[in-house]
Design a protein around this motif. Structure first.
Motif, PDB file in Angstrom:
ATOM      1  N   VAL A  27      29.167  38.013  13.543  1.00  0.00           N
ATOM      2  CA  VAL A  27      30.601  37.906  13.228  1.00  0.00           C
ATOM      3  C   VAL A  27      30.942  38.773  12.013  1.00  0.00           C
ATOM      4  O   VAL A  27      31.931  39.522  12.024  1.00  0.00           O
ATOM      5  CB  VAL A  27      30.993  36.431  12.999  1.00  0.00           C
ATOM      6  CG1 VAL A  27      32.372  36.314  12.384  1.00  0.00           C
ATOM      7  CG2 VAL A  27      30.932  35.661  14.308  1.00  0.00           C
ATOM      8  N   ILE A  28      30.134  38.694  10.972  1.00  0.00           N
ATOM      9  CA  ILE A  28      30.363  39.516   9.783  1.00  0.00           C
ATOM     10  C   ILE A  28      30.247  40.995  10.124  1.00  0.00           C
ATOM     11  O   ILE A  28      31.072  41.810   9.679  1.00  0.00           O
ATOM     12  CB  ILE A  28      29.398  39.111   8.650  1.00  0.00           C
ATOM     13  CG1 ILE A  28      29.747  37.723   8.133  1.00  0.00           C
ATOM     14  CG2 ILE A  28      29.423  40.122   7.512  1.00  0.00           C
ATOM     15  CD1 ILE A  28      28.711  37.124   7.216  1.00  0.00           C
ATOM     16  N   SER A  29      29.266  41.368  10.931  1.00  0.00           N
ATOM     17  CA  SER A  29      29.113  42.759  11.347  1.00  0.00           C
ATOM     18  C   SER A  29      30.317  43.233  12.143  1.00  0.00           C
ATOM     19  O   SER A  29      30.795  44.359  11.970  1.00  0.00           O
ATOM     20  CB  SER A  29      27.854  42.930  12.184  1.00  0.00           C
ATOM     21  OG  SER A  29      26.723  42.603  11.440  1.00  0.00           O
ATOM     22  N   PHE A  30      30.832  42.391  13.024  1.00  0.00           N
ATOM     23  CA  PHE A  30      32.003  42.750  13.822  1.00  0.00           C
ATOM     24  C   PHE A  30      33.219  42.958  12.927  1.00  0.00           C
ATOM     25  O   PHE A  30      33.969  43.926  13.094  1.00  0.00           O
ATOM     26  CB  PHE A  30      32.288  41.666  14.863  1.00  0.00           C
ATOM     27  CG  PHE A  30      33.473  41.942  15.718  1.00  0.00           C
ATOM     28  CD1 PHE A  30      33.396  42.859  16.744  1.00  0.00           C
ATOM     29  CD2 PHE A  30      34.679  41.293  15.481  1.00  0.00           C
ATOM     30  CE1 PHE A  30      34.499  43.127  17.530  1.00  0.00           C
ATOM     31  CE2 PHE A  30      35.781  41.550  16.258  1.00  0.00           C
ATOM     32  CZ  PHE A  30      35.696  42.479  17.293  1.00  0.00           C
ATOM     33  N   ILE A  31      33.417  42.081  11.968  1.00  0.00           N
ATOM     34  CA  ILE A  31      34.559  42.207  11.058  1.00  0.00           C
ATOM     35  C   ILE A  31      34.440  43.476  10.217  1.00  0.00           C
ATOM     36  O   ILE A  31      35.407  44.233  10.064  1.00  0.00           O
ATOM     37  CB  ILE A  31      34.682  40.955  10.169  1.00  0.00           C
ATOM     38  CG1 ILE A  31      35.095  39.747  11.028  1.00  0.00           C
ATOM     39  CG2 ILE A  31      35.675  41.171   9.035  1.00  0.00           C
ATOM     40  CD1 ILE A  31      34.986  38.418  10.318  1.00  0.00           C
ATOM     41  N   ILE A  32      33.253  43.736   9.683  1.00  0.00           N
ATOM     42  CA  ILE A  32      33.051  44.939   8.873  1.00  0.00           C
ATOM     43  C   ILE A  32      33.249  46.194   9.705  1.00  0.00           C
ATOM     44  O   ILE A  32      33.888  47.152   9.263  1.00  0.00           O
ATOM     45  CB  ILE A  32      31.661  44.919   8.213  1.00  0.00           C
ATOM     46  CG1 ILE A  32      31.615  43.855   7.123  1.00  0.00           C
ATOM     47  CG2 ILE A  32      31.310  46.274   7.621  1.00  0.00           C
ATOM     48  CD1 ILE A  32      30.246  43.636   6.531  1.00  0.00           C
ATOM     49  N   SER A  33      32.714  46.208  10.920  1.00  0.00           N
ATOM     50  CA  SER A  33      32.829  47.411  11.745  1.00  0.00           C
ATOM     51  C   SER A  33      34.261  47.698  12.149  1.00  0.00           C
ATOM     52  O   SER A  33      34.629  48.847  12.364  1.00  0.00           O
ATOM     53  CB  SER A  33      31.954  47.294  12.985  1.00  0.00           C
ATOM     54  OG  SER A  33      32.433  46.284  13.838  1.00  0.00           O
ATOM     55  N   ASN A  34      35.093  46.690  12.246  1.00  0.00           N
ATOM     56  CA  ASN A  34      36.500  46.914  12.569  1.00  0.00           C
ATOM     57  C   ASN A  34      37.347  47.160  11.333  1.00  0.00           C
ATOM     58  O   ASN A  34      38.434  47.729  11.434  1.00  0.00           O
ATOM     59  CB  ASN A  34      37.063  45.730  13.354  1.00  0.00           C
ATOM     60  CG  ASN A  34      36.573  45.741  14.775  1.00  0.00           C
ATOM     61  OD1 ASN A  34      36.556  46.779  15.413  1.00  0.00           O
ATOM     62  ND2 ASN A  34      36.168  44.591  15.267  1.00  0.00           N
ATOM     63  N   ALA A  35      36.900  46.746  10.173  1.00  0.00           N
ATOM     64  CA  ALA A  35      37.682  46.906   8.953  1.00  0.00           C
ATOM     65  C   ALA A  35      37.465  48.266   8.289  1.00  0.00           C
ATOM     66  O   ALA A  35      38.367  48.792   7.656  1.00  0.00           O
ATOM     67  CB  ALA A  35      37.353  45.797   7.971  1.00  0.00           C
TER      68      ALA A  35
END
Length: 127
Positions: A27-35
């Motif tokens: 989840v953290i990786s997904f948020i970072i990759s989209n941000a």
């Protein structure tokens, strides 16, 4: 809470902790990759630099090291020698070609500004 024992325990709680850590990581990786704009290119560069070596190159070198002095002793060892040298050459190719493609993609994104455009469009969509 003595959580150090949970690392190797085979209980429902330890499985829940490990699965929770995995889900939180993704989840953290997904948020970072989209941000972060062009984060995918940066991840591609880091994976190209490490993936082929850790899966294929190191294994080939370790086989060569472990069997030093007996590479040509039997037909099976000669075949494995050829296979492991091929794996090392293949990992060199994957490393260099992957790095070249990833770096050129990152440079193209900087030239066109596509990473910044993606961020601005995402912020507009959010409100």
């Amino acid at each position: 809470m003595n959580l150090t024992k949970e690392i190797t325990a085979n209980t429902v709680r330890s499985w829940a902790i490990w699965i929770g850590i995995g889900i939180a990581f993704w989840v953290i990786s997904f948020i970072i990759s989209n941000a972060i704009p062009i984060f995918d290119s940066i991840v591609s560069i880091s994976s190209c630099a490490t993936y082929s070596w850790t899966t294929w190159g190191i294994a080939g070198f370790l086989w060569l090291h472990l069997n030093k002095g007996s590479w040509f002793s039997t037909w099976k060892k000669r075949g494995l020698l050829c296979l492991n040298v091929l794996l090392i050459v293949l990992s060199l190719f994957m490393n260099s070609a992957g790095l070249w493609a990833s770096i050129s993609e990152l440079l193209d994104a900087f030239k066109t500004g596509s990473g910044h455009m993606r961020l601005e469009e995402g912020l507009k969509e959010m409100g």
